[in-house]
Design a protein around this motif. Structure first.
Motif, short mmCIF file in Angstrom:
data_model
loop_
_atom_site.label_atom_id
_atom_site.label_comp_id
_atom_site.label_asym_id
_atom_site.label_seq_id
_atom_site.Cartn_x
_atom_site.Cartn_y
_atom_site.Cartn_z
N ARG A 181 -41.58 51.14 1.19
CA ARG A 181 -41.97 49.85 0.60
C ARG A 181 -43.50 49.79 0.60
O ARG A 181 -44.11 48.78 0.93
CB ARG A 181 -41.34 48.70 1.37
CG ARG A 181 -39.80 48.79 1.33
CD ARG A 181 -39.12 47.58 1.76
NE ARG A 181 -39.08 46.60 0.68
CZ ARG A 181 -38.56 45.38 0.82
NH1 ARG A 181 -38.05 45.01 1.96
NH2 ARG A 181 -38.56 44.54 -0.20
N ARG A 206 -49.33 54.51 -4.89
CA ARG A 206 -48.51 53.62 -4.06
C ARG A 206 -49.26 53.12 -2.83
O ARG A 206 -48.83 52.18 -2.19
CB ARG A 206 -47.23 54.33 -3.62
CG ARG A 206 -46.28 54.60 -4.78
CD ARG A 206 -44.97 55.09 -4.30
NE ARG A 206 -44.20 53.97 -3.73
CZ ARG A 206 -43.10 54.14 -3.02
NH1 ARG A 206 -42.63 55.35 -2.78
NH2 ARG A 206 -42.46 53.10 -2.55
N GLU A 216 -45.99 49.60 -1.49
CA GLU A 216 -46.78 48.63 -2.23
C GLU A 216 -46.87 47.29 -1.51
O GLU A 216 -47.73 46.47 -1.82
CB GLU A 216 -46.18 48.40 -3.63
CG GLU A 216 -46.22 49.62 -4.52
CD GLU A 216 -45.08 50.63 -4.27
OE1 GLU A 216 -45.09 51.68 -4.94
OE2 GLU A 216 -44.20 50.39 -3.42
N GLU A 227 -35.30 42.66 -3.06
CA GLU A 227 -35.69 42.94 -4.45
C GLU A 227 -37.19 42.84 -4.69
O GLU A 227 -37.67 43.14 -5.77
CB GLU A 227 -34.93 42.00 -5.40
CG GLU A 227 -35.36 40.54 -5.32
CD GLU A 227 -34.76 39.74 -4.16
OE1 GLU A 227 -35.12 38.56 -4.05
OE2 GLU A 227 -33.96 40.27 -3.36
N LYS A 245 -41.02 43.41 -5.16
CA LYS A 245 -41.81 44.58 -5.57
C LYS A 245 -43.31 44.37 -5.40
O LYS A 245 -44.07 45.33 -5.51
CB LYS A 245 -41.52 44.93 -7.04
CG LYS A 245 -40.07 45.24 -7.31
CD LYS A 245 -39.63 46.52 -6.68
CE LYS A 245 -38.20 46.83 -7.06
NZ LYS A 245 -37.50 47.59 -6.09
N GLU A 246 -43.73 43.11 -5.20
CA GLU A 246 -45.16 42.86 -4.99
C GLU A 246 -45.32 41.71 -4.01
O GLU A 246 -44.40 40.90 -3.84
CB GLU A 246 -45.89 42.57 -6.30
CG GLU A 246 -45.34 41.40 -7.06
CD GLU A 246 -46.00 41.26 -8.43
OE1 GLU A 246 -46.41 40.13 -8.76
OE2 GLU A 246 -46.11 42.28 -9.15
#
Length: 119
Positions: free
Chosen positions: A63, A25, A65, A109, A111-112
């Protein structure tokens, strides 16, 4: 009964969590968050925000990442940031001006990182 006036106009929590090297991570500290947080504190003082705005180190904000990450309250707006210029933009546009630095904002939402968010 109404809530009392907030003690600070804004509260910025900057993740400075450090995971072991090689963790899948990653961690905000490994991506430079401590140096950026220190700059943010000094810059906030230069801008005359002492006493009105609090810049705090935070443990893991989960969070990883997307890091380094910070969150500004009372609005609860999340940002990724990678440079002194990003810090300046967040302080000047969001904290002082009440606007948003949209290119650095993180959606719940997400994620990257998006290409424009990569430092």
């Amino acid at each position: 009964m109404t809530d009392p006036k907030p003690y600070f106009e804004a509260h910025v929590f900057s993740c400075t969590n450090r995971r072991p090297d090689g963790n899948k991570r990653g961690s905000c500290a490994a991506r430079g968050s401590e140096k950026l947080r220190d700059y943010m504190k000094a810059r906030a003082r230069e801008l005359g925000l002492d006493g009105r705005v609090r810049i705090n180190a935070a443990g893991c904000l989960d969070r990883c990442e997307l890091g380094p990450v910070l969150v500004v309250y009372p609005e609860g707006v999340w940002y990724t940031y990678h440079s002194f210029a990003d810090v300046d933009a967040i302080l000047e546009t969001h904290v002082i001006g009440g606007g948003r630095v949209e290119r650095l904002m993180l959606k719940p939402e997400q994620k990257e990182l998006l290409p424009e968010q990569v430092g």
